[in-house]
Design an enzyme around this catalytic site. Structure first.
Site, PDB file in Angstrom:
ATOM      1  N   ASP A 160      15.076  51.030  16.061  1.00 43.78           N
ATOM      2  CA  ASP A 160      14.419  51.998  15.178  1.00 43.78           C
ATOM      3  C   ASP A 160      12.993  52.317  15.651  1.00 43.78           C
ATOM      4  O   ASP A 160      12.231  51.407  15.994  1.00 43.78           O
ATOM      5  CB  ASP A 160      14.373  51.392  13.764  1.00 43.78           C
ATOM      6  CG  ASP A 160      13.727  52.318  12.765  1.00 43.78           C
ATOM      7  OD1 ASP A 160      14.270  53.403  12.544  1.00 43.78           O
ATOM      8  OD2 ASP A 160      12.667  51.950  12.215  1.00 43.78           O
TER       9      ASP A 160
ATOM     10  N   GLU B 116      16.394  55.192  19.025  1.00 42.92           N
ATOM     11  CA  GLU B 116      16.122  56.135  17.930  1.00 42.92           C
ATOM     12  C   GLU B 116      14.772  56.779  18.242  1.00 42.92           C
ATOM     13  O   GLU B 116      13.732  56.385  17.734  1.00 42.92           O
ATOM     14  CB  GLU B 116      16.104  55.420  16.576  1.00 42.92           C
ATOM     15  CG  GLU B 116      16.171  56.385  15.404  1.00 42.92           C
ATOM     16  CD  GLU B 116      14.844  56.702  14.733  1.00 42.92           C
ATOM     17  OE1 GLU B 116      14.698  57.797  14.183  1.00 42.92           O
ATOM     18  OE2 GLU B 116      13.933  55.846  14.762  1.00 42.92           O
TER      19      GLU B 116
END
Ligand code: GLC
Length: 646
Positions: A281, A323
């Site tokens: 992330d 991401e």
């Protein structure tokens, strides 16, 4: 050859007969093979000789972390290694979901395995499931733990039961590793707030504004409307802490090697629950440097590669998803460049394709889509995309101003048009979306809303307009047909397979009402699913359409990603055309019309590509032969064709 390929080659003898394999020997081999890279990466980041003991610690950590992996998972890793680049397969079809919103808890997800199988899903991204602060927590992206399952989702036992069932059913699992920040309730943050110098050193903490102000001079804002600035004052200790995202998400300080070591342990503990793909992330933000925007820095890439090379020794089957919602030339770097190629992330979000598809819907033209894709750098052979239409986040207008200008459009006005089109600024627009993080001073803004609502279904149903309903359905199917056929893993956002509209219930929740991304985070309607077989509804048409396309995808090897997505110029500004071709001259030509009127395609293009036989085309999408009567062919509004090479 990247390190995975090397490990596969070295282990080939053992991989032939996994029963005879010695995981420990193979681990030792992997450490030996990766060590030069690990050392180089570590010392590129942590140059100071005072960091030497941490390198020693890392070398001791790797074998001890390997011991924490279960025998079953050690074997599963080797299975995956043996499979080769399984993530590039045409068999891949994914779904992203919030566990609680989908079906209450982890047990509920297990119950729905047959649902995934019916649709053809074999890859799941479960949104964060670990403990988080009670109030605002960014949908779980503010983590209180990397391993403790939040009670609302069930227990660790439930997670292990689910992952073992998924493995047995051949469904791959992706979980988030929130690598850039912890919540302000994370044990380290708590200790930092109690005054521990050690743990204050895990974050970017400053006693006054001098350094924060210097950082701010070049740092952009991620959430300008709700969390302006990049630092938060904590009166408990009279310090400023770096909080690039929300004020309760504290950025980890990776210039401290101890943070890397601890996070590596957290990562391994997380994947030991049975994770195949780690969603890294917000990884673009991992390294901060004064005077830069602190995104996509070379050190961030080294750090990701360091995580990758270490994890690979422990769990060679597990792969990484980047991401990074950044420009195409930056995204590509997350696959690893130069001698790091293939040694960073195997998968990345195709955020450009996603934003360009939305741009094409609004403009009804594919000029920017074609121009951008044609000029995007090629990705490495071993890598793949996640192709998606919608996800839990906003749609950022990550379009290239330079290309917008080249098309004769004014970038500022063009962005304003897109925001107006999607966020109810134009009466004639069918879209019902919302602005997210609009910044009046720059005119920058992003868009939220469910796929179906943004494509006109909500408005069409509201005004009971049959043709508009049909058109919205066509658009939903066309966009999904594109992501299902473009090179990469298609990832469907749960709810979109049944045309779920915007959900306004978040406005009643004080912890959510300022974040309009919740409008596209609805509860799954099992009532709608129950009715799918009963009668023909927009939901059933969409569901069956997707199911059909997924099954076609799985049957056609050309849909496996071998960097075989070739763009063709349709010589019509409303059409999008690309080809997937195979080794033996087989091919599928995907053709989509983004206009509300029929559009003409010159048959000569189809002829030269070899798609015409006996004066006809063969469309696998509709299983129809299309007779050609002239040199021009009509493509209907929002029609999607998957033409197969005869
Ligand atoms: C990622 C997530 C997003 C979250 C952010 C901060 O971008 O997709 O939902 O807000 O990271 O963790």
């Amino acid at each position: 050859m990247n390190q995975t390929a090397l490990h596969r080659m070295l282990a080939l003898k053992d991989l032939k007969d996994l029963k005879k394999v010695s995981p420990q020997n193979l681990f030792d081999l992997r450490v030996t093979t990766n060590l030069p890279l690990i050392k180089e990466l570590f010392y590129s980041l942590y140059k100071d000789p005072k960091h030497d003991p941490y390198f020693k610690e890392l070398l001791e950590l790797l074998p001890s972390l390997f011991q924490t992996r279960s025998d079953e998972l050690k074997l599963h890793d080797l299975h995956l290694l043996k499979k080769g680049n399984w993530y590039q397969s045409e068999k891949m079809a994914g779904m992203q979901l919030y566990v609680d919103l989908f079906n209450n808890d982890l047990k509920g997800i297990e119950e729905k395995i047959p649902y995934f199988k019916t649709l053809g899903i074999n890859f799941l991204h479960l949104m964060p499931i670990t403990t988080r602060p009670k109030g605002e927590n960014d949908g779980g992206y503010a983590v209180n733990s990397y391993t403790a399952v939040d009670r609302r989702f069930g227990s660790k036992k439930d997670l292990l039961s689910l992952t073992s069932k998924l493995r047995a059913e051949g469904i791959y699992l992706m979980l988030d590793f929130v690598v850039n920040h912890t919540s302000d309730e994370y044990p380290w943050a708590k200790k930092a707030l109690q005054g521990s110098a050690k743990y204050q050193g895990y974050y970017y903490m400053y006693p006054d504004r001098t350094i924060p102000d210097t950082f701010e001079a070049s740092l952009p804002e991620v959430f300008p409307a709700t969390s302006p600035g990049n630092f938060t004052y904590r009166k408990e200790i009279d310090h400023w802490v770096m909080t690039v995202f929300n004020s309760y998400q504290w950025d980890l300080n990776y210039t401290n090697p101890k943070v890397f070591l601890e996070m590596l342990s957290n990562l391994v503990a997380m994947i030991n629950s049975g994770v195949d793909v780690v969603r890294f992330d917000a990884l673009a933000f991992l390294w901060k440097k004064i005077g830069t925007n602190s995104q996509n820095l070379p050190e961030a890439h080294m750090l990701i590669s360091l995580f990758r090379m270490c994890l690979q020794t422990i769990a060679p089957g597990v792969i990484f998803l980047a991401e990074a919602i950044v420009a195409p030339k930056e995204i590509i770097k997350y696959f690893g460049e130069g001698n790091r190629e293939g040694n960073e992330c195997e998968v990345a979000y195709n955020a450009s394709l996603m934003a360009l598809l939305w741009n094409s819907i609004a403009t009804k033209k594919t000029l920017l889509l074609n121009k951008t894709l044609q000029n995007s750098p090629p990705k490495p052979q071993e890598s793949t995309w996640i192709n998606y239409v919608r996800c839990h986040d906003d749609i950022g207008l990550g379009l290239d101003d330079h290309y917008i200008s080249e098309l004769g459009w004014d970038p500022w006005l063009h962005r304003k048009f897109l925001l107006d089109y999607y966020c109810q600024g134009l009466d004639w627009s069918p879209a019902v979306g919302y602005q997210f993080m609009y910044n009046p001073s720059t005119g920058d803004g992003r868009i939220t809303g469910s796929c179906a609502s943004l494509l006109g279904l909500e408005k069409a149903i509201r005004i009971q307009h049959t043709a508009a309903i049909e058109q919205a359905i066509q658009k939903i199917l066309m966009l999904h047909g594109i992501i299902l056929s473009y090179g990469g893993i298609p990832l469907i956002y749960a709810g979109d397979e049944i045309g779920t509209l915007n959900d306004y219930s978040y406005l009643d929740d004080d912890h959510k009402k300022y974040d309009s991304r919740w409008v596209n985070r609805p509860s799954h309607s099992w009532q709608t699913v129950a009715n799918l077989k009963e009668k023909e509804t927009p939901s059933s048409i969409i569901f069956n359409g997707l199911k059909h396309m997924i099954s076609l995808r799985k049957k056609n090897k050309v849909f496996a990603d071998a960097n075989n997505t070739i763009l063709h110029d349709p010589r019509n500004p409303h059409l999008f055309m690309f080809e997937r071709n195979g080794k033996n001259k087989e091919g599928v030509l995907v053709l989509a019309n983004f206009d509300e009127h029929p559009q003409i395609l010159g048959v000569d293009v189809l002829h030269s590509l070899g798609y015409i036989k006996d004066g006809a085309l063969s469309d696998i999408h509709t299983s129809q032969k299309r007779k050609l009567n002239s040199g021009l062919m009509e493509v209907q509004p929002y029609e999607l064709l998957w033409l197969v090479k005869p």
